[in-house]
Design an enzyme around this catalytic site. Structure first.
Site, PDB file in Angstrom:
ATOM      1  N   PHE A  14       0.839  -1.212   0.000  1.00  0.00           N
ATOM      2  CA  PHE A  14       0.000   0.000   0.000  1.00  0.00           C
ATOM      3  C   PHE A  14       0.880   1.272   0.000  1.00  0.00           C
ATOM      4  O   PHE A  14       0.945   1.987  -1.017  1.00  0.00           O
ATOM      5  CB  PHE A  14      -0.939  -0.087   1.221  1.00  0.00           C
ATOM      6  N   ASP A  34      10.124  -6.991  -3.336  1.00  0.00           N
ATOM      7  CA  ASP A  34       8.930  -7.414  -2.594  1.00  0.00           C
ATOM      8  C   ASP A  34       8.692  -8.898  -2.850  1.00  0.00           C
ATOM      9  O   ASP A  34       8.943  -9.384  -3.958  1.00  0.00           O
ATOM     10  CB  ASP A  34       7.723  -6.581  -3.082  1.00  0.00           C
ATOM     11  N   ASN A  35       8.214  -9.621  -1.828  1.00  0.00           N
ATOM     12  CA  ASN A  35       7.890 -11.040  -2.045  1.00  0.00           C
ATOM     13  C   ASN A  35       6.383 -11.255  -2.236  1.00  0.00           C
ATOM     14  O   ASN A  35       5.915 -12.392  -2.251  1.00  0.00           O
ATOM     15  CB  ASN A  35       8.402 -11.905  -0.887  1.00  0.00           C
ATOM     16  N   THR A  38       2.002  -9.594   1.276  1.00  0.00           N
ATOM     17  CA  THR A  38       0.732  -8.867   1.441  1.00  0.00           C
ATOM     18  C   THR A  38       0.527  -7.850   0.314  1.00  0.00           C
ATOM     19  O   THR A  38      -0.558  -7.306   0.173  1.00  0.00           O
ATOM     20  CB  THR A  38       0.687  -8.099   2.794  1.00  0.00           C
ATOM     21  N   VAL A  60      13.087 -10.449   1.750  1.00  0.00           N
ATOM     22  CA  VAL A  60      14.250  -9.733   2.298  1.00  0.00           C
ATOM     23  C   VAL A  60      14.760 -10.333   3.608  1.00  0.00           C
ATOM     24  O   VAL A  60      15.768  -9.844   4.154  1.00  0.00           O
ATOM     25  CB  VAL A  60      13.991  -8.212   2.460  1.00  0.00           C
ATOM     26  N   ASN A 103      19.911  -7.281   7.016  1.00  0.00           N
ATOM     27  CA  ASN A 103      20.369  -7.463   5.624  1.00  0.00           C
ATOM     28  C   ASN A 103      20.391  -6.136   4.870  1.00  0.00           C
ATOM     29  O   ASN A 103      21.328  -5.839   4.129  1.00  0.00           O
ATOM     30  CB  ASN A 103      19.433  -8.417   4.876  1.00  0.00           C
ATOM     31  N   TYR A 149       4.876  -7.902  15.972  1.00  0.00           N
ATOM     32  CA  TYR A 149       5.004  -6.669  15.195  1.00  0.00           C
ATOM     33  C   TYR A 149       5.695  -5.587  16.032  1.00  0.00           C
ATOM     34  O   TYR A 149       6.706  -5.012  15.610  1.00  0.00           O
ATOM     35  CB  TYR A 149       3.614  -6.220  14.763  1.00  0.00           C
TER      36      TYR A 149
HETATM   37  P1  NAD Z   1       1.438  -3.559   3.159  1.00  0.00           P
HETATM   38  O1  NAD Z   1       1.169  -4.877   3.770  1.00  0.00           O
HETATM   39  O2  NAD Z   1       0.472  -3.036   2.157  1.00  0.00           O
HETATM   40  O3  NAD Z   1       2.884  -3.519   2.511  1.00  0.00           O
HETATM   41  C1  NAD Z   1       3.972  -4.258   3.001  1.00  0.00           C
HETATM   42  C2  NAD Z   1       4.744  -4.802   1.810  1.00  0.00           C
HETATM   43  O4  NAD Z   1       5.868  -5.543   2.299  1.00  0.00           O
HETATM   44  C3  NAD Z   1       3.909  -5.768   0.958  1.00  0.00           C
HETATM   45  O5  NAD Z   1       4.038  -5.459  -0.401  1.00  0.00           O
HETATM   46  C4  NAD Z   1       4.525  -7.150   1.275  1.00  0.00           C
HETATM   47  O6  NAD Z   1       4.372  -8.072   0.230  1.00  0.00           O
HETATM   48  C5  NAD Z   1       5.967  -6.761   1.550  1.00  0.00           C
HETATM   49  N1  NAD Z   1       6.672  -7.755   2.371  1.00  0.00           N
HETATM   50  C6  NAD Z   1       6.268  -8.281   3.551  1.00  0.00           C
HETATM   51  N2  NAD Z   1       7.187  -9.167   3.999  1.00  0.00           N
HETATM   52  C7  NAD Z   1       8.188  -9.183   3.079  1.00  0.00           C
HETATM   53  C8  NAD Z   1       9.418  -9.893   2.974  1.00  0.00           C
HETATM   54  N3  NAD Z   1       9.802 -10.765   3.918  1.00  0.00           N
HETATM   55  N4  NAD Z   1      10.210  -9.672   1.893  1.00  0.00           N
HETATM   56  C9  NAD Z   1       9.832  -8.775   0.933  1.00  0.00           C
HETATM   57  N5  NAD Z   1       8.677  -8.089   0.979  1.00  0.00           N
HETATM   58  C10 NAD Z   1       7.868  -8.287   2.044  1.00  0.00           C
HETATM   59  O7  NAD Z   1       1.591  -2.529   4.392  1.00  0.00           O
HETATM   60  P2  NAD Z   1       1.744  -0.946   4.403  1.00  0.00           P
HETATM   61  O8  NAD Z   1       0.606  -0.396   5.133  1.00  0.00           O
HETATM   62  O9  NAD Z   1       2.058  -0.438   3.039  1.00  0.00           O
HETATM   63  O10 NAD Z   1       3.020  -0.788   5.346  1.00  0.00           O
HETATM   64  C11 NAD Z   1       4.305  -0.489   4.835  1.00  0.00           C
HETATM   65  C12 NAD Z   1       5.276  -0.277   6.002  1.00  0.00           C
HETATM   66  O11 NAD Z   1       4.827   0.819   6.810  1.00  0.00           O
HETATM   67  C13 NAD Z   1       5.375  -1.483   6.932  1.00  0.00           C
HETATM   68  O12 NAD Z   1       6.717  -1.635   7.354  1.00  0.00           O
HETATM   69  C14 NAD Z   1       4.513  -1.097   8.108  1.00  0.00           C
HETATM   70  O13 NAD Z   1       4.942  -1.720   9.295  1.00  0.00           O
HETATM   71  C15 NAD Z   1       4.702   0.414   8.162  1.00  0.00           C
HETATM   72  N6  NAD Z   1       3.564   1.074   8.813  1.00  0.00           N
HETATM   73  C16 NAD Z   1       2.374   1.194   8.171  1.00  0.00           C
HETATM   74  C17 NAD Z   1       1.301   1.800   8.818  1.00  0.00           C
HETATM   75  C18 NAD Z   1      -0.048   1.985   8.158  1.00  0.00           C
HETATM   76  O14 NAD Z   1      -0.964   2.511   8.799  1.00  0.00           O
HETATM   77  N7  NAD Z   1      -0.230   1.619   6.905  1.00  0.00           N
HETATM   78  C19 NAD Z   1       1.460   2.266  10.134  1.00  0.00           C
HETATM   79  C20 NAD Z   1       2.687   2.083  10.753  1.00  0.00           C
HETATM   80  C21 NAD Z   1       3.746   1.518  10.086  1.00  0.00           C
END
Ligand code: NAD
Ligand code: UDP
Length: 313
Positions: A14, A34-35, A38, A60, A103, A149
């Site tokens: 997202f 990205d893997n 999600t 990653v 990493n 988390y």
């Molecule tokens: P999301 O789930 O939409 O995006 C996370 C992405 O990381 C996905 O594309 C997923 O496929 C990828 N991913 C997960 N594990 C992986 C791995 N082992 N190797 C490679 N890719 C991997 O979530 P988001 O809302 O876009 O969040 C992005 C970041 O921002 C995250 O680190 C999250 O903790 C942080 N964050 C988001 C929010 C929020 O409200 N959206 C709030 C606080 C922190």
């Protein structure tokens, strides 16, 4: 001169897909790693046409072997982020924020690249003070439902700070508060996609607990601007900065606003509160205002209207 090269982990998610898009607009070369745990291919289909965009399908938690040439910046966003996603495989969640972060820090160090870690307001746990400034240490249950988390992110922060100390790597940490907007997966269980889709489908809107708990919601374009300012401003090595919208609303208020904006006849139903659900969440953004000259600009109503239109398509 060659355009600067930026590696974005979690770029098919997202927030990551919005960030990649903005970086491309500003003429950076973008490598999205990205893997698809999600994230989705659809989130980045429109970016693949750009010659400055490259996608690597990779987990990653394992080091990246591919040589991309000199990297200038690394944004580490990869991590499940919604409560159901993060708890589906808690070990993966812990590892992507610990082993994965290590990493990527190593990769940044080898490249002499600047590094930004996306941490979270969850490091404050269920806060005893509100709003939460960066100086607050938090109130986290280390063995609770959310600990994979919360503690994963806390470890990631500690690792980043250790890298600054040991290797003088230029690291910045964003503590992101609840963010919403287009491309937030419809079914990832977060409050905004749940409420909008329930309202649009005329289904009951599921309020967990009393609904008196609060959240402060930031529209994604504002958040991405904050991430870019934090990465591209000078002299911020080792800084930890809250990014979020300080407008605090109860969950009940959020449900009512969405019901009104969607002209929905859905009822509100009360469901059990998930364990360790924080009762208050509101960022103190004094530091972001002062050090980055950043604050959110999109109103809740405007952001929700745009998001609702996207979920309708
Ligand atoms: P999301 O789930 O939409 O995006 C996370 C992405 O990381 C996905 O594309 C997923 O496929 C990828 N991913 C997960 N594990 C992986 C791995 N082992 N190797 C490679 N890719 C991997 O979530 P988001 O809302 O876009 O969040 C992005 C970041 O921002 C995250 O680190 C999250 O903790 C942080 N964050 C988001 C929010 C929020 O409200 N959206 C709030 C606080 C922190
Ligand atoms: N929530 C809710 N109904 C839902 C989804 C979430 O009442 O269908 C509540 C949840 O209990 C929490 C708030 O909304 O208090 C924000 O939840 P979300 O999962 O989006 O984010 P987080 O709890 O990680 O801040």
């Amino acid at each position: 001169m060659q355009n600067k090269k930026v590696l974005v982990t979690g770029g098919a998610g997202f927030i990551g897909s919005w960030l990649c898009e903005e970086l491309l607009k500003q003429n950076y070369r973008v490598i999205c790693v990205d893997n698809l745990y999600t994230g989705t291919k659809e989130n980045i289909t429109h970016l693949k046409k750009d010659k400055n965009f490259e996608f690597l399908l990779h987990d990653v938690i394992e080091p990246i072997k591919k040589d991309f040439g000199k990297l200038d910046y690394v944004f580490h966003l990869a991590s499940p982020a919604s409560v159901p996603d993060e708890q589906r495989d808690p070990i993966k969640t812990l590892l992507v924020n610990s082993a994965g972060t290590l990493n990527l820090l190593e990769l940044a160090r080898k490249n002499n690249a600047r590094f930004l870690f996306t941490s979270t307001s969850e490091v404050y746990g269920s806060p005893a003070i509100s709003p939460q400034p960066e100086t607050y240490w938090g109130n986290v249950n280390p063995i609770g439902a959310r600990s994979c988390y919360d503690e994963g992110k806390r470890f990631g922060e500690a690792l980043g700070i250790a890298h600054v100390k040991m290797y003088s790597t230029d690291i910045r940490i964003a503590r992101i508060f609840n963010t919403y907007g287009e491309r937030n997966k419809k079914d990832d269980g977060r409050v905004i996609p749940n409420f909008i889709n329930q309202a649009l489908e005329g289904k009951p809107i599921t309020i967990y607990g009393s609904g008196k708990q609060t959240r402060s919601l930031c529209y994604v374009s504002d958040l991405v601007k904050g991430l870019m300012y934090l990465m591209f401003s000078k002299n911020l090595a080792g800084e930890v900065i809250n990014l979020g919208n300080p407008l605090e609303k109860t969950v009940l208020e959020i449900a009512k606003i969405i019901k009104k904006l969607t002209h929905s006849s859905s009822n509100l139903v009360f469901c059990p509160l998930p364990p360790d659900d924080p009762q208050r969440r509101c960022p103190d953004i004094t530091k972001a205002k002062k050090m980055l000259g950043w604050q959110p600009e999109v109103s809740l109503e405007e952001g929700l209207k745009r998001t609702i239109e996207w979920y309708k398509t």
